[in-house]
Design a protein around this motif. Structure first.
Motif, PDB file in Angstrom:
ATOM      1  N   ALA A 121       0.872  -1.175   0.000  1.00  0.00           N
ATOM      2  CA  ALA A 121       0.000   0.000   0.000  1.00  0.00           C
ATOM      3  C   ALA A 121       0.901   1.214   0.000  1.00  0.00           C
ATOM      4  CB  ALA A 121      -0.905  -0.002   1.223  1.00  0.00           C
ATOM      5  N   SER A 122       1.396   1.535  -1.132  1.00  0.00           N
ATOM      6  CA  SER A 122       2.306   2.658  -1.266  1.00  0.00           C
ATOM      7  C   SER A 122       1.727   3.613  -2.293  1.00  0.00           C
ATOM      8  CB  SER A 122       3.672   2.149  -1.723  1.00  0.00           C
ATOM      9  OG  SER A 122       4.574   3.207  -1.845  1.00  0.00           O
ATOM     10  N   PRO A 123       1.171   4.697  -1.854  1.00  0.00           N
ATOM     11  CA  PRO A 123       0.495   5.592  -2.799  1.00  0.00           C
ATOM     12  C   PRO A 123       1.387   6.041  -3.954  1.00  0.00           C
ATOM     13  CG  PRO A 123       0.060   6.243  -0.540  1.00  0.00           C
ATOM     14  CD  PRO A 123       1.126   5.181  -0.493  1.00  0.00           C
ATOM     15  N   TYR A 147     -10.255   8.293  -6.651  1.00  0.00           N
ATOM     16  CA  TYR A 147      -9.923   6.875  -6.780  1.00  0.00           C
ATOM     17  C   TYR A 147      -9.460   6.564  -8.211  1.00  0.00           C
ATOM     18  CZ  TYR A 147     -10.565   1.900  -7.443  1.00  0.00           C
ATOM     19  OH  TYR A 147     -10.374   0.588  -7.783  1.00  0.00           O
ATOM     20  N   LEU A 148     -10.210   7.037  -9.206  1.00  0.00           N
ATOM     21  CA  LEU A 148      -9.841   6.773 -10.598  1.00  0.00           C
ATOM     22  C   LEU A 148      -8.504   7.419 -10.947  1.00  0.00           C
ATOM     23  CD1 LEU A 148     -13.281   7.084 -12.416  1.00  0.00           C
ATOM     24  CD2 LEU A 148     -12.010   4.993 -11.820  1.00  0.00           C
ATOM     25  N   GLU A 149      -8.228   8.581 -10.390  1.00  0.00           N
ATOM     26  CA  GLU A 149      -6.936   9.245 -10.610  1.00  0.00           C
ATOM     27  C   GLU A 149      -5.799   8.384 -10.056  1.00  0.00           C
ATOM     28  OE1 GLU A 149      -4.817  13.285  -9.019  1.00  0.00           O
ATOM     29  OE2 GLU A 149      -6.945  13.396  -9.528  1.00  0.00           O
ATOM     30  N   ALA A 150      -5.965   7.850  -8.853  1.00  0.00           N
ATOM     31  CA  ALA A 150      -4.945   6.976  -8.254  1.00  0.00           C
ATOM     32  C   ALA A 150      -4.784   5.698  -9.078  1.00  0.00           C
ATOM     33  CB  ALA A 150      -5.312   6.645  -6.811  1.00  0.00           C
ATOM     34  N   LEU A 151      -5.889   5.129  -9.537  1.00  0.00           N
ATOM     35  CA  LEU A 151      -5.837   3.919 -10.354  1.00  0.00           C
ATOM     36  C   LEU A 151      -5.040   4.165 -11.634  1.00  0.00           C
ATOM     37  CD1 LEU A 151      -6.687   1.010 -10.979  1.00  0.00           C
ATOM     38  CD2 LEU A 151      -8.819   1.942 -11.911  1.00  0.00           C
ATOM     39  N   LYS A 152      -5.257   5.296 -12.289  1.00  0.00           N
ATOM     40  CA  LYS A 152      -4.519   5.620 -13.514  1.00  0.00           C
ATOM     41  C   LYS A 152      -3.021   5.666 -13.265  1.00  0.00           C
ATOM     42  CE  LYS A 152      -7.988   8.414 -15.840  1.00  0.00           C
ATOM     43  NZ  LYS A 152      -8.310   9.749 -16.342  1.00  0.00           N
ATOM     44  N   LYS A 153      -2.610   6.243 -12.145  1.00  0.00           N
ATOM     45  CA  LYS A 153      -1.178   6.319 -11.818  1.00  0.00           C
ATOM     46  C   LYS A 153      -0.586   4.926 -11.661  1.00  0.00           C
ATOM     47  CE  LYS A 153      -1.509  10.835  -9.687  1.00  0.00           C
ATOM     48  NZ  LYS A 153      -1.503  11.595  -8.448  1.00  0.00           N
ATOM     49  N   THR A 200      -2.934  -1.978  -2.775  1.00  0.00           N
ATOM     50  CA  THR A 200      -3.931  -1.073  -2.219  1.00  0.00           C
ATOM     51  C   THR A 200      -3.819   0.271  -2.918  1.00  0.00           C
ATOM     52  OG1 THR A 200      -3.827  -2.140  -0.067  1.00  0.00           O
ATOM     53  CG2 THR A 200      -4.753   0.086  -0.132  1.00  0.00           C
ATOM     54  N   ILE A 201      -4.889   0.669  -3.582  1.00  0.00           N
ATOM     55  CA  ILE A 201      -4.905   1.991  -4.199  1.00  0.00           C
ATOM     56  C   ILE A 201      -5.985   2.876  -3.607  1.00  0.00           C
ATOM     57  CG2 ILE A 201      -3.849   1.320  -6.366  1.00  0.00           C
ATOM     58  CD1 ILE A 201      -6.673   1.359  -7.575  1.00  0.00           C
ATOM     59  N   GLY A 202      -6.965   2.288  -3.019  1.00  0.00           N
ATOM     60  CA  GLY A 202      -8.052   3.080  -2.449  1.00  0.00           C
ATOM     61  C   GLY A 202      -7.889   3.205  -0.949  1.00  0.00           C
ATOM     62  N   THR A 203      -7.605   4.401  -0.490  1.00  0.00           N
ATOM     63  CA  THR A 203      -7.478   4.684   0.930  1.00  0.00           C
ATOM     64  C   THR A 203      -8.451   5.811   1.263  1.00  0.00           C
ATOM     65  OG1 THR A 203      -5.777   6.376   0.631  1.00  0.00           O
ATOM     66  CG2 THR A 203      -5.016   4.096   0.834  1.00  0.00           C
ATOM     67  N   PRO A 204      -8.619   6.126   2.517  1.00  0.00           N
ATOM     68  CA  PRO A 204      -9.515   7.246   2.845  1.00  0.00           C
ATOM     69  C   PRO A 204      -9.134   8.554   2.144  1.00  0.00           C
ATOM     70  CG  PRO A 204      -9.128   5.937   4.785  1.00  0.00           C
ATOM     71  CD  PRO A 204      -8.211   5.389   3.712  1.00  0.00           C
TER      72      PRO A 204
END
Length: 145
Positions: A48-50, A91-97, A79-83
């Motif tokens: 879980a490393s952003p 969430y979609l922005e993090a998923l794209k990265k 893990t991509i979805g955190t609080p």
């Protein structure tokens, strides 16, 4: 079906510390039995490393996937979805990265849709990627269709 081993190999805290790829590599200190086990079993990593925090470039994540795969790791639950990704858009922005990061790996990738995909990745010499989340907050803020 081979034994499915859920091995936590690394966990990165979201404390701001940058972790080098060397801190994630267990192979040089593993026993020969451990190395053989990793080659034969389905071994999954969890992290879980952003994006842009633990991984400061797409290439870093791709390099880690290539290294882990070369050491016998079948794949990872990432893990991509955190609080902090509390809306669907975030969430979609993090998923794209993360998608960009795994796409630069030279190792073939299997995006996990069902448990059989782990076995398929192992059998095909690919790396399985399963996305996971720490909360459902982004679903609560999901736009209506």
């Amino acid at each position: 079906m081979k034994k499915l081993l859920l091995a936590t190999m690394i966990t990165l805290a979201s404390s701001g510390a940058m972790a080098s790829i060397e801190t994630k590599d267990w192979h040089d200190t593993a026993s020969e039995e451990g190395k053989a086990f990793a080659e034969q079993a389905i071994v999954l990593d969890f992290f879980a490393s952003p994006a842009e925090f633990g991984w400061t470039s797409e290439r870093m994540l791709g390099n880690y996937i290539d290294l882990a795969h070369s050491r016998g790791v079948t794949g990872a639950s990432i893990t991509i979805g955190t609080p902090s990704e509390s809306t669907w858009a975030l969430y979609l922005e993090a998923l794209k990265k993360y998608e960009k990061g795994i796409d630069v790996a030279t190792t073939p990738i299997v995006r996990v849709r069902n448990v059989e995909d782990f076995q398929r990745a192992h059998d095909e010499g690919a790396y399985a990627v399963m996305w996971n989340n720490q909360s459902t907050m982004m679903l609560e803020a999901m736009p209506a269709e």
